[in-house]
Each structure stands twice: as structure tokens, then as C-alpha cells.
Design a protein around this motif. Structure first.
Motif, mmCIF file in Angstrom:
data_model
loop_
_atom_site.group_PDB
_atom_site.id
_atom_site.type_symbol
_atom_site.label_atom_id
_atom_site.label_comp_id
_atom_site.label_asym_id
_atom_site.label_seq_id
_atom_site.Cartn_x
_atom_site.Cartn_y
_atom_site.Cartn_z
ATOM 1 N N ASP C 112 -4.919 -4.015 11.150
ATOM 2 C CA ASP C 112 -5.498 -3.160 10.099
ATOM 3 C C ASP C 112 -5.921 -1.789 10.575
ATOM 4 N N ASP C 113 -5.942 -1.550 11.915
ATOM 5 C CA ASP C 113 -6.477 -0.271 12.381
ATOM 6 C C ASP C 113 -5.497 0.361 13.373
ATOM 7 N N LEU C 114 -5.772 1.612 13.746
ATOM 8 C CA LEU C 114 -4.829 2.395 14.540
ATOM 9 C C LEU C 114 -4.484 1.739 15.877
ATOM 10 N N LEU C 117 -1.287 -0.430 15.946
ATOM 11 C CA LEU C 117 0.033 0.134 15.630
ATOM 12 C C LEU C 117 1.081 -0.165 16.693
ATOM 13 N N ARG C 121 4.562 -2.160 15.877
ATOM 14 C CA ARG C 121 5.874 -1.498 15.954
ATOM 15 C C ARG C 121 6.846 -2.243 16.864
ATOM 16 N N ALA C 132 -6.290 -2.022 4.986
ATOM 17 C CA ALA C 132 -5.938 -1.415 6.277
ATOM 18 C C ALA C 132 -6.048 0.109 6.228
ATOM 19 N N HIS C 133 -6.191 0.705 7.405
ATOM 20 C CA HIS C 133 -6.111 2.163 7.526
ATOM 21 C C HIS C 133 -4.782 2.609 6.918
ATOM 22 N N PRO C 134 -4.775 3.708 6.131
ATOM 23 C CA PRO C 134 -3.536 4.137 5.464
ATOM 24 C C PRO C 134 -2.355 4.313 6.426
#
Lengths: 169, 169, 169, 169
Positions: C112-114, C117, C121, C132-134
Motif C-alpha cells: 500500500d505504500d511507496l 513498489l 514491480r 493505497a498511496h496513489p
């Protein structure tokens, strides 16, 4: 929510009688495994109650249940008229009003469940939070846009103070 | 929420002053029967505050109330400028800014209730969380899409960092 | 939420890597005055994780923070692969996959957060909860209709099992 | 929610079997660091259960998990038929019904997760709270407008009592 607001009746309000669970709280019963119970109040409701008191509106809390967390929150806010474990709310409020020389028309009530209906119908003005029992919302003069414990009391206080011509800010 | 964002003013922000209850928390007062109080913070707000600090934005928390849970959360995040029990927030922030050689135009404020209005009006830019008092939302430069304790601070930090041309990810 | 679901990639998933705060929980940090922290999990997520394990999907929890409540919930659900206090999630998951003879394409991740990522990925498929963070929602293959701690993991598990042709009921 | 209500079947209901987590509670598992678990119930659900008992509807709680907070809430409400740690709910309810000389057609069930489906399908009428697993909502005769722990049981009780011609007020 969309009902017209009767400012003439609101102007006369000198006492605000609040149910606790579902009005000052979010209507949840939070129990831990050790028998403790916690309550969820709203900070904005708290600052609104201080504004109401400062403007001369008497604040009364009447609850059918009993919880030490309610007493703790009332103490923090300086609310002294707190009645817990009340089965017959109308009789209690009748005595309070008589003791203060106030009429039912000068009292407003906020409630969310069926056991609040009798008090709400006798008061000069009444409101229900957004999550109230449908029969209570139908009987209330006003339904707030926010739920209990999430700003409902703040909305009611602002309406009463605005009817008296008080600016916020 | 739909207001245009003034990136020129945001670019100048060097200090972010945050109200606690209703901004860093969800605005609830959670009391247990033993007199304890708990607070609800957001994980995403926490990681955003670390990004802001790493980018050189000073973080200040100013609360009208006092709670050990607030001190605990600030310590976990490495926020050292925490002022609790503050009645007159403008005076406190004025001294902080002077001590750092910053102007009010270089400060941004986030608040949700009427006692935050004075600070918000003096700062170069201000925001209110989605559940803010309507008068506070009306006065703010920006209203977040999320409530306090649910991402409002994360939104504000992202706006400030994006105005400086910082990419996320 | 409205993105097409790539069942071919989902069919290959043998391991589900879950962030904890904001994925298995509602993303709140709940602190009491005595220094304790509580976490909010979902019952439906729990029964979904049992279904996933029974169907042969390995479950891994990886959190940047550390909390005894997380260990307690994992134990209740029989989840043994729990990694807390992890700063570099990609490296940890890389070792786990190698130890099990699985490729990144056989792993799905929910974050949900940076800081999620990088893992998302690299995985064969990824999802983000509704809050979640956009930037994380934008990078995910799928955004759930429910938030973390409110059914997001249940949604992801159902998608994986349905891609394998498992009926629910 | 928008499904037609079968008042003929509701009129026959003499026993209401309630799942606990996600029906009487909000479906969250709240764990503190010391191993304690707390539960979130609804005040409105509680007063509704008292109305149901007073009208002669037997109340049974059946949970797959075990929590002292559930026992505490049941005791407060005067609910004596509480079965926790039940893996096979159908068998337990079958014995309860036989002991009371009731048929499955005279029982209603409310459940939110897949392990409630068997009981719900055998009962004369069934409901799911708004946040139920989609497969459970699809199988239920009725989906409430409110979630578990937020009024779902209150809605179901009102439907049963109204089908008997009971006025609220």
C-alpha cells in the motif's frame, strides 16, 4: 439532513440533553478480554460543548448504560450533569428542568435509539445522528450529516449557537 | 479538494505545522475504563513525514491537548518539535519560526477545528482534512480527500514535495 | 478495480507476499498511553489465508515495522513465514523464493505504500488495497474494492484461487 | 438490500442464529501487544436483541472462534445460548433446534463468511451484513444496509418483529 431548520424554536433552547452511546460516542461497545470497556468520543464534539457552555447553554448527558470512560470524558470537558444507568430518561430530565426553572420547550435532545424517542418528543427541538435507528431519524426535527462520535454533537451545537446569532470563527 | 493548488506558494514552504487530534489522528478520543487514552495514527502519514524531513521540510506538531501516545508516536518517527497542551498556538509557532529564521510565508499549517484558524490564516499555505469543521475547511487553501489519521498528512506532504519537483516512487 | 484481470499470470502464482500495515491491517497505528500498540486485522482475510494455504499457495508476511500483535495474529492463522523490521523487502523475498525454487513470476505481492513498489514491480502479479498511496495503486495490476484490514487480502486470495478454477462455496 | 422481503417466511421465525465475528462485531480482530483481543459490538444491536427476546424470539450465538469479550457481551445482554469454538455449525444448531422442538424453517441465520453458508441454506430465512463475502451475500435472502457491528443485527430483528406485526415506536 435536508429538513428545514426551525430557527425560532432553536433560539429558545437553554439546555441540551444528550444520549451518550451513539450520540456522544460512535455507538460501539468495545470490550477487551479482561472485562474493560472503551468508548470513542470526538474531539470536535468536545470543543463544541465548551462553546455551548460558554454561551450559556446547559449540557446534560443521560445514558441508559454505565461506563467509567463516560465519566472520565465528562470530567475532562467540565460537564457536571451526567446521569448514567437511567432507565426512564423522561422522568430524570423532567426533574432537571424543574430544578432549573426551564420548560420542555427550552430543551433540545439528541438521541439515536428507540429508548430516546419519549424524551425527543417532549423537547422543544430534537436531532438524530446519521446512523440513528430509522424510526428515531423519522421522529427527529433534524438528522445530522455526521454519525455519533464523529461530529453529530458539533453540528447540533453550531445550529443552536447560529440561531442565537453567534458567529463561529 | 477541487480548489486549484498554488504551487508558487507551496514551493516556499520550509516548515509544516500540524495539529494533532483530527489531523495526525482520526479526531477521536478513545478512553478505557482505567483512565487510559489511545490514539489512532496512519502508517502512510508516518512514512510521508520521513520523506518530508529527508527533503529538508521541518515538522512541528502543536496540540491543545496532552497525551503520552502522541509523544510515543513522535519519538518513533523522529519528530522532535512536539508541543502539547498549547492554548495559544499562534504565539508558540511565532517563536519557533523566529528561532529558525523563517517567515510565516515559509510555513504551512494543517488544522481541523476552530482553534486552528488563527495559525492557518497566518501561514503561507494551509490545509484541512476531509472531516474538518466546515468553517475551517472554508478557510483552508486546500481540503484533503482523506480524513485526519487516514492519509491527510500524506496528501499534504506529497503536495509540498511535488511543488519542489520531487518525484515520488 | 476496473482493470482487466490477467488470469494467465494469476494461474502461475505459488507464493503470496503480503505487506502488513495497510494490507493485513487497516493502516492505523494505535497507541495507548502505556506504550502498547494494537493492530486491526480482518476475520475474512484470515479464513481466506487458510483457504490459500490449503490450496498450496505459500503465504509470506513482510513488514517494515515490528509488532508483537502481528506475530500473535500470524501464529493464530498458522502463518510461519513472517518477516518484521525489514528495510529492504526485495532482498528478503529474493532469498525466500530461491530457497523454495520459485521464480519472481510465481510470486504475487500486495502493498500500500511507496516502500512496497520495488517488490510489487518484480513480482508476477501485484495488487494494492483501496486506500493505497496513489502511486502504488497506479503501479499495481489490481486495486481491491476493500481497504487493508477490511477484506483486501480476501479479495486477492479469491482471485488467485478462482484463476486456478477453484469454486468457493 | 433491494431484494423483496418474504414476510410469510419471516412470520414463522422463532429462533435467530447469529454468527459473531462480522455479524455481531465489525469483523475485525483487534490484538494488543500483550496478547489481548478486543471486540467491537453495536449498542443498537444490543437493544434490538432485547426486543427480540421480549417478543419470544430465541437468540443463539455461534462462533468458530473463542473470545472472552464475546462471553462478556452476551452476559450483559442476557443471551445464554452462546456457542464458541464451533467448527461444524450445522450440527450444533441441529441439536439446539431439536431440543426446543423447532424446525429449520422456524430458524433464521445471519452470517458473513463461507463457513456460514451451510447453516444459512438450511434455515427458513437468512441474511448477510453489508460487508459479507460476495458468495455469502449472493446466497442470503437479504443483505442489510449496515455492516456487522454497525446495525446489521438491528435491521434483521426489526424485519422479524415487523413481519409479526409489531410496531416499533
Amino acid at each position: 439532513m435536508k429538513r428545514p431548520i426551525d430557527r425560532d424554536r432553536l433560539k429558545n433552547i437553554r439546555l441540551l440533553a444528550l444520549d451518550v452511546d451513539g450520540v456522544l460516542t460512535d455507538g460501539t461497545i468495545r470490550l477487551d478480554g479482561a472485562g474493560g470497556e472503551s468508548k470513542v468520543f470526538s474531539v470536535q464534539d468536545g470543543s463544541a460543548l465548551k462553546r455551548a457552555s460558554a454561551a450559556g447553554v446547559e449540557i446534560v448527558w443521560i445514558s441508559g448504560r454505565t461506563s467509567p470512560a463516560v465519566a472520565a470524558r465528562a470530567k475532562e470537558l467540565g460537564v457536571t450533569a451526567v446521569y448514567q444507568g437511567v432507565e426512564e430518561k423522561t422522568g430524570v430530565l423532567d426533574k432537571i428542568l424543574a430544578g432549573k426553572g426551564l420548560s420542555w420547550k427550552q430543551a433540545a435532545a439528541v438521541g439515536d435509539d428507540l429508548n430516546d424517542l419519549a424524551v425527543m418528543r417532549k423537547c422543544g427541538w430534537s436531532a438524530a445522528p446519521s446512523q440513528a435507528h430509522p424510526a428515531v431519524a423519522a421522529a427527529a426535527d433534524y438528522v445530522t450529516g455526521t454519525p455519533g462520535g464523529g461530529g453529530a454533537v458539533r453540528e447540533v451545537v453550531d445550529l443552536i449557537l447560529e440561531a442565537r446569532g453567534r458567529a463561529l470563527s
